[in-house]
Design an enzyme around this catalytic site. Structure first.
Site, PDB file in Angstrom:
ATOM      1  N   GLN A 172      -3.394 -11.799   8.350  1.00  0.00           N
ATOM      2  CA  GLN A 172      -3.567 -11.525   6.918  1.00  0.00           C
ATOM      3  C   GLN A 172      -2.908 -12.604   6.076  1.00  0.00           C
ATOM      4  OE1 GLN A 172      -2.982  -7.511   4.916  1.00  0.00           O
ATOM      5  NE2 GLN A 172      -1.042  -8.504   4.359  1.00  0.00           N
ATOM      6  N   ALA A 194      12.292  -0.391   4.661  1.00  0.00           N
ATOM      7  CA  ALA A 194      13.228  -1.508   4.485  1.00  0.00           C
ATOM      8  C   ALA A 194      12.543  -2.864   4.543  1.00  0.00           C
ATOM      9  CB  ALA A 194      14.338  -1.432   5.543  1.00  0.00           C
ATOM     10  N   GLY A 195      11.441  -2.954   5.291  1.00  0.00           N
ATOM     11  CA  GLY A 195      10.713  -4.224   5.333  1.00  0.00           C
ATOM     12  C   GLY A 195      10.149  -4.589   3.973  1.00  0.00           C
ATOM     13  N   HIS A 196       9.627  -3.600   3.254  1.00  0.00           N
ATOM     14  CA  HIS A 196       9.152  -3.868   1.897  1.00  0.00           C
ATOM     15  C   HIS A 196      10.296  -4.280   0.977  1.00  0.00           C
ATOM     16  CE1 HIS A 196       5.881  -1.025   3.290  1.00  0.00           C
ATOM     17  NE2 HIS A 196       5.162  -2.032   2.813  1.00  0.00           N
ATOM     18  N   LYS A 229       4.580  -9.949   9.656  1.00  0.00           N
ATOM     19  CA  LYS A 229       4.038  -9.070  10.701  1.00  0.00           C
ATOM     20  C   LYS A 229       2.515  -9.083  10.665  1.00  0.00           C
ATOM     21  CE  LYS A 229       4.126  -4.622  10.044  1.00  0.00           C
ATOM     22  NZ  LYS A 229       2.678  -4.256  10.064  1.00  0.00           N
ATOM     23  N   MET A 280       0.835  -1.199   0.000  1.00  0.00           N
ATOM     24  CA  MET A 280       0.000   0.000   0.000  1.00  0.00           C
ATOM     25  C   MET A 280       0.872   1.252   0.000  1.00  0.00           C
ATOM     26  SD  MET A 280      -3.558  -0.735   1.954  1.00  0.00           S
ATOM     27  CE  MET A 280      -2.987  -0.458   3.620  1.00  0.00           C
ATOM     28  N   GLY A 281       2.162   1.089  -0.336  1.00  0.00           N
ATOM     29  CA  GLY A 281       3.041   2.248  -0.415  1.00  0.00           C
ATOM     30  C   GLY A 281       3.622   2.637   0.927  1.00  0.00           C
ATOM     31  N   ALA A 282       4.160   3.888   0.994  1.00  0.00           N
ATOM     32  CA  ALA A 282       4.917   4.355   2.157  1.00  0.00           C
ATOM     33  C   ALA A 282       5.989   3.323   2.489  1.00  0.00           C
ATOM     34  CB  ALA A 282       3.996   4.618   3.342  1.00  0.00           C
TER      35      ALA A 282
END
Length: 286
Positions: free
Chosen positions: A153, A35-37, A149, A30-32
């Site tokens: 989901q 580093a995790g992405h 995390k 969903m953007g923003a």
């Protein structure tokens, strides 16, 4: 990096890769981005020849319009970050592309969607399952990657893919943390300095529960320890706490006999944060 704003454009891009015999991975976001992405992107690159990242702030998974409006949007910075990390294509659809006028079909895991975090945020997992189904149908990747995390989901998506016989592998990627233990999240930028300083209490609570699990403590003892640790931080408001069997996702009672997941949610100044930890019973009880 190709930027695709329509369903037709991303399908054309992926079709070209397919003709070349490439394996394709999808990283839905969903953007923003943080580093995790990028850890998801790195794992995707290890799994496939080409990587599609999507950025879409999905309105159907937000129960509160104010929460949707406040969600951070940093498209220019996100685009540069993805390009710098070697992503092949960015799927950047408008709401109208994902939910055309007259759209009425939803996807829901009937049991999982209403449990645990779903009870705190009614309708949330219906929105997640619906948009992820759309993304998987549009891109048709070989593998899609999601962060651990968002523990429930990930379970919802795995169940959905299994139940609907979708030809895609779902890969969970471990949570990345800040040096003080706070799980990386796009929502962290919305925290005030005081709430940001308080938020690592979630990780400390999970650390305490994990230590108790290793000692063979009863589940209720672990849950009370989490409540006590979070209760010691006046800026934290505990919203959800569950310990579930990692395989069946049913509540664990009494003692651990196999791997379980702790799911935790708390508000800090009106910002809802979640965290999780998989824990194991003592070696002698496995």
């Amino acid at each position: 990096m190709e930027i695709c704003r329509t369903v037709e454009a991303i399908r054309d891009t992926v079709a070209g890769w397919r003709r070349a015999g490439d394996r394709v991975a999808l990283v839905p976001t969903m953007g923003a981005l943080h580093a995790g992405h990028m850890a998801l992107v790195g794992q995707a690159q290890a799994q496939a020849d080409r990587v599609v990242a999507s950025i879409f702030v999905n309105p159907t998974q937000f129960g509160d319009p104010k929460d949707l409006a406040a969600y951070p949007r940093t498209i220019e910075a996100d685009t540069r970050l993805l390009e710098d990390h070697g992503v092949g294509a960015l799927f950047l659809p408008a709401v109208e592309a994902m939910y055309p006028e007259g759209d009425e079909t939803i996807v829901e895991t009937s049991r999982l969607a209403g449990l645990y975090h779903g009870a705190v945020r009614p309708g949330h997992f219906r929105g997640v399952a619906t948009v992820v189904t759309k993304l998987l149908n549009i891109v048709q990747p070989d593998v899609a990657l999601f962060g651990e995390k968002d523990y429930q989901q990930l379970a919802v998506i795995r169940r959905m893919v299994r139940d609907l016989h979708m030809p895609v592998d779902i890969l969970g990627v471990p949570t990345l943390r800040e040096p003080d233990g706070l799980a990386m999240s796009s929502r962290n930028v919305r925290l005030s300095p005081e709430d940001r300083a308080a938020a690592p209490v979630l990780s400390r609570a999970l650390d305490r529960a994990e230590a108790l699990a290793a000692e063979g403590a009863p589940v209720e003892t672990m849950m009370q320890a989490i409540r006590d640790v979070i209760g010691s931080e006046p800026r934290a408001v505990l919203k959800g706490l569950d310990i579930v069997d990692a395989a069946s996702f049913r509540p664990v009672v009494r003692h651990l006999t196999r791997r379980a997941g702790i799911m935790l949610s708390a508000e800090f100044g009106g910002v809802l944060l979640i965290d999780q930890r998989e824990i194991d019973p003592p070696q002698e009880t496995r």
